[in-house]
Design an enzyme around this catalytic site. Structure first.
Site, short mmCIF file in Angstrom:
data_model
loop_
_atom_site.label_atom_id
_atom_site.label_comp_id
_atom_site.label_asym_id
_atom_site.label_seq_id
_atom_site.Cartn_x
_atom_site.Cartn_y
_atom_site.Cartn_z
N PRO A 109 0.83 -1.19 0.00
CA PRO A 109 0.00 0.00 0.00
C PRO A 109 0.87 1.26 0.00
CG PRO A 109 -0.31 -1.27 2.04
CD PRO A 109 0.68 -2.01 1.20
N GLY A 111 2.07 4.88 1.04
CA GLY A 111 1.90 5.76 2.20
C GLY A 111 1.61 5.04 3.50
N ALA A 112 1.91 3.72 3.56
CA ALA A 112 1.60 2.97 4.79
C ALA A 112 2.75 3.01 5.79
CB ALA A 112 1.30 1.52 4.43
N LEU A 114 5.85 1.85 4.83
CA LEU A 114 6.74 0.73 4.47
C LEU A 114 7.79 1.17 3.46
CD1 LEU A 114 4.07 -2.12 4.24
CD2 LEU A 114 5.63 -1.63 6.12
N GLY A 115 8.00 2.47 3.36
CA GLY A 115 9.07 2.97 2.50
C GLY A 115 8.73 2.92 1.02
N SER A 117 7.56 5.24 -0.93
CA SER A 117 8.02 6.43 -1.67
C SER A 117 9.48 6.28 -2.07
CB SER A 117 7.92 7.69 -0.81
OG SER A 117 6.71 7.73 -0.15
N ALA A 119 11.12 3.46 -2.38
CA ALA A 119 11.24 2.36 -3.35
C ALA A 119 10.79 2.83 -4.73
CB ALA A 119 10.43 1.16 -2.89
N ASP A 160 15.49 5.54 4.41
CA ASP A 160 14.61 4.77 3.52
C ASP A 160 15.26 4.53 2.16
OD1 ASP A 160 12.94 5.10 5.64
OD2 ASP A 160 11.25 5.90 4.52
C1 MEV Z 1 10.14 7.58 7.70
O1 MEV Z 1 10.08 6.30 7.08
C2 MEV Z 1 11.23 7.61 8.75
C3 MEV Z 1 11.44 8.94 9.47
O2 MEV Z 1 12.52 8.72 10.38
C4 MEV Z 1 11.78 10.05 8.51
C5 MEV Z 1 13.14 9.91 7.87
O3 MEV Z 1 14.00 9.16 8.36
O4 MEV Z 1 13.35 10.63 6.87
C6 MEV Z 1 10.22 9.33 10.27
#
Ligand code: MEV
Length: 337
Positions: A109, A111-112, A114-115, A117, A119, A160
């Site tokens: 999904p 924006g959940a 799980l990174g 964006s 990927a 990420d």
């Molecule tokens: C977001 O997946 C993780 C955060 O630590 C933001 C970031 O590291 O850029 C909240």
């Protein structure tokens, strides 16, 4: 020419938010991938399609000049912004001007937490470079991907984009001039369950909210961040020794510190407690918070925890951990491996 590159999603095991302020974090790539299929064009048009991001339950909000398109699975338009920026920065880096058709397919999904964006950005960079005849190293892709995230989100750590580029398990820490990435050798499978509840806020907004509070209450917020850093150091040792009970205990502390930062929600807290009450060694939110995902470390198969989380209304995801990083998988329909 047509190239398919893929990049994995991730879960942050420990240290989200504090990593933005120079503390270490532990993160793992998951076997749920984003695929970017790039096809070269003879003009300079950039065409993006992301058909499987079309999901039910659409809400459109007009906030000033910004149009926010939300779905039951998260936000769609921000994902498109990452693709566009990834093509722009890669074209600039390589000095190419050719247009491209890019199609994105996601097993996760959007924006959940799980990174996805990162990927999306990283798989787009790899496929766009390859379709133009360039082969970038994973480190180069990670650097470009981080630039994309910073431009789209305003503030972002390299966490990420590093994990989706390099894969495996990573300890990551960055300062003003350096990014330290250590690949961790973790034996066996970590018995982890991922539960997803509806996202109420974007990563960008959660990170900006923490920054505001950090500026307003530095003596408190800096203390919490430092404490998270200590939890991460202990967690690294437990992870490498395979001490699951201790790891669970440290996850619980990390969750409480994230709650103190103000990034948890009532639903995330409830899900964390449901997991713990049904036998998990520990549970915490993962990612930026404001809804999204919880990870629970479970004894053996953890069926009881999984059922309890589902009964609580969360979607549950079981997936392999330590997945491979970004890779070009197909060129003109032929698999490369
Ligand atoms: C977001 O997946 C993780 C955060 O630590 C933001 C970031 O590291 O850029 C909240």
């Amino acid at each position: 020419m047509k190239v398919m590159a893929s990049a994995p999603g991730k879960v942050t095991l420990f240290g989200e938010h504090a990593v933005v302020y120079g503390h270490p974090a532990l993160v793992v790539a998951i076997e749920k991938r984003v695929k970017a299929i790039a096809e070269s064009r003879n003009d300079d048009v950039i065409k993006i399609s992301a058909r499987d991001l079309r999901v039910p339950g659409i809400v459109i909000s007009y906030i000033g000049n910004e149009v926010v398109l939300e779905t039951d699975y998260g936000m769609v338009l921000p994902a498109i912004a990452y693709i566009n920026k990834a093509i722009e920065l890669t074209a600039k880096e390589l000095g190419v001007k050719r247009g491209v058709n890019v199609e994105i397919k996601s097993e996760m999904p959007v924006g959940a937490g799980l990174g996805t964006s990162a990927a999306v950005a990283v798989s787009t960079i790899a496929s766009y470079a390859a379709v133009n005849g360039y082969s970038l190293s994973r480190e180069e892709i990670a650097r470009l991907g981080w630039e994309v995230e910073k431009e789209v989100q305003g503030i972002a750590s390299p966490m990420d984009t590093s994990i989706t580029s390099l894969g495996g398990y990573l300890k990551i820490k960055y300062g003003s001039n350096s990014v330290e990435r250590i690949q961790l050798k973790v034996e066996g499978e970590l018995p982890l369950i991922i539960g997803y509840v509806e996202r109420e806020a974007k990563t960008k907004d959660m990170v900006a909210m923490v920054r505001e509070r950090m500026q307003k209450y530095p003596e408190i917020y800096e203390g919490i961040m430092k404490m998270i850093g200590h939890v991460v150091e202990r967690a690294e040792a437990s992870l490498l020794r395979g001490e699951l009970k201790e790891l669970g205990f440290l996850m619980n502390i990390n969750h409480s510190l994230l709650d103190a930062l103000g990034v948890s929600t009532r639903r995330l807290n409830e899900l964390v407690h449901v997991a713990r009450d049904s036998g998990a060694y520990g549970a915490k939110l993962t990612g930026a918070g404001g809804g999204g995902c919880v990870i629970a470390l479970v004894p053996e198969k953890g069926e009881i925890v999984e059922t309890a989380m589902k009964l609580h209304g969360s979607m549950v995801l079981r997936t392999k951990l330590g997945a491979d990083g970004v890779k070009v998988e197909e060129v003109d329909g032929k698999r490369l491996d």
